[in-house]
Design a protein around this motif. Structure first.
Motif, PDB file in Angstrom:
ATOM      1  N   TRP A   1      -8.843  -1.530   5.181  1.00  0.00           N
ATOM      2  CA  TRP A   1      -7.711  -0.935   4.481  1.00  0.00           C
ATOM      3  C   TRP A   1      -7.664   0.546   4.777  1.00  0.00           C
ATOM      4  O   TRP A   1      -8.693   1.217   4.709  1.00  0.00           O
ATOM      5  CB  TRP A   1      -7.846  -1.151   2.972  1.00  0.00           C
ATOM      6  N   PRO A   2      -6.473   1.042   5.131  1.00  0.00           N
ATOM      7  CA  PRO A   2      -5.229   0.294   5.331  1.00  0.00           C
ATOM      8  C   PRO A   2      -5.186  -0.333   6.714  1.00  0.00           C
ATOM      9  O   PRO A   2      -5.606   0.305   7.684  1.00  0.00           O
ATOM     10  CB  PRO A   2      -4.152   1.374   5.182  1.00  0.00           C
ATOM     11  N   PRO A   3      -4.679  -1.571   6.837  1.00  0.00           N
ATOM     12  CA  PRO A   3      -4.593  -2.189   8.157  1.00  0.00           C
ATOM     13  C   PRO A   3      -3.454  -1.573   8.965  1.00  0.00           C
ATOM     14  O   PRO A   3      -2.422  -1.215   8.413  1.00  0.00           O
ATOM     15  CB  PRO A   3      -4.304  -3.658   7.827  1.00  0.00           C
TER      16      PRO A   3
ATOM     17  N   GLU B   1      -5.688  -6.431  12.544  1.00  0.00           N
ATOM     18  CA  GLU B   1      -6.269  -5.947  11.292  1.00  0.00           C
ATOM     19  C   GLU B   1      -5.561  -6.566  10.093  1.00  0.00           C
ATOM     20  O   GLU B   1      -6.190  -6.877   9.077  1.00  0.00           O
ATOM     21  CB  GLU B   1      -6.187  -4.423  11.226  1.00  0.00           C
ATOM     22  N   LYS B   2      -4.239  -6.752  10.192  1.00  0.00           N
ATOM     23  CA  LYS B   2      -3.488  -7.360   9.094  1.00  0.00           C
ATOM     24  C   LYS B   2      -3.864  -8.830   8.917  1.00  0.00           C
ATOM     25  O   LYS B   2      -3.870  -9.345   7.803  1.00  0.00           O
ATOM     26  CB  LYS B   2      -1.989  -7.226   9.333  1.00  0.00           C
ATOM     27  N   GLN B   3      -4.153  -9.523  10.021  1.00  0.00           N
ATOM     28  CA  GLN B   3      -4.565 -10.925   9.941  1.00  0.00           C
ATOM     29  C   GLN B   3      -5.958 -11.042   9.322  1.00  0.00           C
ATOM     30  O   GLN B   3      -6.253 -12.001   8.614  1.00  0.00           O
ATOM     31  CB  GLN B   3      -4.568 -11.557  11.337  1.00  0.00           C
ATOM     32  N   GLY B   4      -6.814 -10.048   9.577  1.00  0.00           N
ATOM     33  CA  GLY B   4      -8.171 -10.070   9.035  1.00  0.00           C
ATOM     34  C   GLY B   4      -8.952 -11.264   9.533  1.00  0.00           C
ATOM     35  O   GLY B   4      -8.636 -11.861  10.565  1.00  0.00           O
TER      36      GLY B   4
ATOM     37  N   THR C   1     -17.526  -3.544  -0.055  1.00  0.00           N
ATOM     38  CA  THR C   1     -17.254  -4.446   1.074  1.00  0.00           C
ATOM     39  C   THR C   1     -15.863  -4.126   1.600  1.00  0.00           C
ATOM     40  O   THR C   1     -15.140  -3.303   1.036  1.00  0.00           O
ATOM     41  CB  THR C   1     -17.307  -5.919   0.634  1.00  0.00           C
ATOM     42  N   LEU C   2     -15.461  -4.796   2.679  1.00  0.00           N
ATOM     43  CA  LEU C   2     -14.081  -4.695   3.124  1.00  0.00           C
ATOM     44  C   LEU C   2     -13.157  -5.299   2.069  1.00  0.00           C
ATOM     45  O   LEU C   2     -13.591  -6.040   1.180  1.00  0.00           O
ATOM     46  CB  LEU C   2     -13.909  -5.445   4.449  1.00  0.00           C
ATOM     47  N   ASP C   3     -11.867  -4.964   2.152  1.00  0.00           N
ATOM     48  CA  ASP C   3     -10.896  -5.534   1.218  1.00  0.00           C
ATOM     49  C   ASP C   3     -10.925  -7.056   1.282  1.00  0.00           C
ATOM     50  O   ASP C   3     -10.995  -7.636   2.377  1.00  0.00           O
ATOM     51  CB  ASP C   3      -9.484  -5.046   1.557  1.00  0.00           C
TER      52      ASP C   3
ATOM     53  N   GLY D   1       0.780  -1.224   0.000  1.00  0.00           N
ATOM     54  CA  GLY D   1       0.000   0.000   0.000  1.00  0.00           C
ATOM     55  C   GLY D   1       0.814   1.278   0.000  1.00  0.00           C
ATOM     56  O   GLY D   1       0.260   2.376   0.098  1.00  0.00           O
ATOM     57  N   ARG D   2       2.144   1.146  -0.137  1.00  0.00           N
ATOM     58  CA  ARG D   2       3.013   2.328  -0.096  1.00  0.00           C
ATOM     59  C   ARG D   2       2.748   3.253  -1.285  1.00  0.00           C
ATOM     60  O   ARG D   2       2.680   2.822  -2.428  1.00  0.00           O
ATOM     61  CB  ARG D   2       4.476   1.881  -0.122  1.00  0.00           C
ATOM     62  N   GLY D   3       2.634   4.546  -1.002  1.00  0.00           N
ATOM     63  CA  GLY D   3       2.559   5.550  -2.051  1.00  0.00           C
ATOM     64  C   GLY D   3       1.245   5.650  -2.781  1.00  0.00           C
ATOM     65  O   GLY D   3       1.140   6.379  -3.772  1.00  0.00           O
ATOM     66  N   ILE D   4       0.209   4.962  -2.310  1.00  0.00           N
ATOM     67  CA  ILE D   4      -1.082   4.980  -2.995  1.00  0.00           C
ATOM     68  C   ILE D   4      -1.871   6.233  -2.603  1.00  0.00           C
ATOM     69  O   ILE D   4      -1.936   6.594  -1.421  1.00  0.00           O
ATOM     70  CB  ILE D   4      -1.888   3.712  -2.661  1.00  0.00           C
TER      71      ILE D   4
END
Length: 281
Positions: free
Chosen positions: A183-185, A190-193, A164-166, A133-136
């Motif tokens: 997003w962003p986690p 949150e990263k595990q979802g 919906t969610l990512d 997600g860098r630089g988006i």
């Protein structure tokens, strides 16, 4: 049986996925050779191996992947796929040309290149070689257009507001998992979802990405907009966060690839025909 792990960073850096993968390979009595391209001279000889795991996608890691590929050592994911996926614009074009639902994408070299797309709605500005997600940047109108973005190559993708969610869809061999997350986690949780059941059409869409590119280990991001799925990103070897026993599942694929390599190099009288893991795109 010998397997090379191309790892990013330095020795001692934790990587739960690769640590679990290495442990599974050693349980199968595989000689594991961990290499850290960032710490190595490019003139170092290529070790003998039956397969390699190409997780490090830095320029140094890709150079090692190329050398292994040209030496006839299969990489997981395949080097041609990994090299392609480092350029997100090219990857999107390949998927779109195959008829898969990818939002319109265009290369951009400056703010003026965004204006034609903005006339038809919002866009999302992305680095061609970005990750995590860098630089988006999501741009809704001309007032939000950045005046410059340095020397990094960028591209613009038509932005569709997700309904919906990512959904991070991961494939390992024939196993497909869908992890839903914000997003962003930010936090580890949150990263595990959370794992959700994937409907058949979206599963088939994710599988088709692998058939088009020629790989069976990857991650694809799918959003839904106005009831239609859209592919918005693809990684040749993601972190597989939230996937149960990901290291063990990847080990199964690596062991199969290594076994096929050993069959291919057997003497003619004892050799049996065997296809490679993946075809180059």
């Amino acid at each position: 049986m010998r397997v090379v792990l191309l790892r990013s960073g330095s020795p001692g850096d934790p990587n739960p996925l690769l640590d679990a993968l290495e442990a599974e390979l050693r349980l199968a009595e595989v000689a594991v050779i961990s290499l850290f391209p960032a710490e190595m001279d490019s003139s170092v000889s290529i070790p003998q191996a039956d397969a390699a795991v190409l997780k490090d996608k830095t320029p140094a890691g890709l150079e090692w992947g190329r050398r292994l590929h040209e030496a006839g050592i299969p990489t997981v994911s395949p080097y041609p796929v990994t090299a392609l996926c480092r350029d997100k614009l090219r990857t999107n074009h390949v998927l779109a040309q195959a008829g898969l639902p990818v939002p319109e994408c265009r290369p951009v070299t400056g703010p003026e290149d965004l204006l034609p797309m903005l006339a038809d709605g919002p866009v999302i500005l992305k680095p061609r070689r970005g990750s995590r997600g860098r630089g988006i940047q999501i741009i809704h109108d001309t007032a939000e257009v950045p005046m410059s973005w340095g020397v990094e190559e960028m591209f613009a993708q038509r932005y569709y507001e997700p309904e919906t969610l990512d959904r991070k869809i991961y494939r390992i061999g024939n196993d497909v998992f869908c992890v839903e997350r914000v997003w962003p986690p930010v936090t580890l949780k949150e990263k595990q979802g959370r794992l959700i059941e994937l409907d058949t059409p979206t599963r088939e869409l994710a599988m088709e990405c692998g058939r088009v590119l020629g790989t069976e280990i990857y991650g694809v991001d799918v959003i839904e907009h106005e009831g239609r799925p859209w592919i918005v990103d693809l990684s040749s070897f993601p972190g597989f966060k939230g996937v149960p026993d990901a290291g063990a599942r990847i080990a199964t694929v690596v062991l199969r690839v290594a076994a096929e390599t050993r069959k291919d190099v057997s003497p003619p009288e004892s050799a049996s025909s065997s296809g490679t893991l993946c075809a180059a795109p």
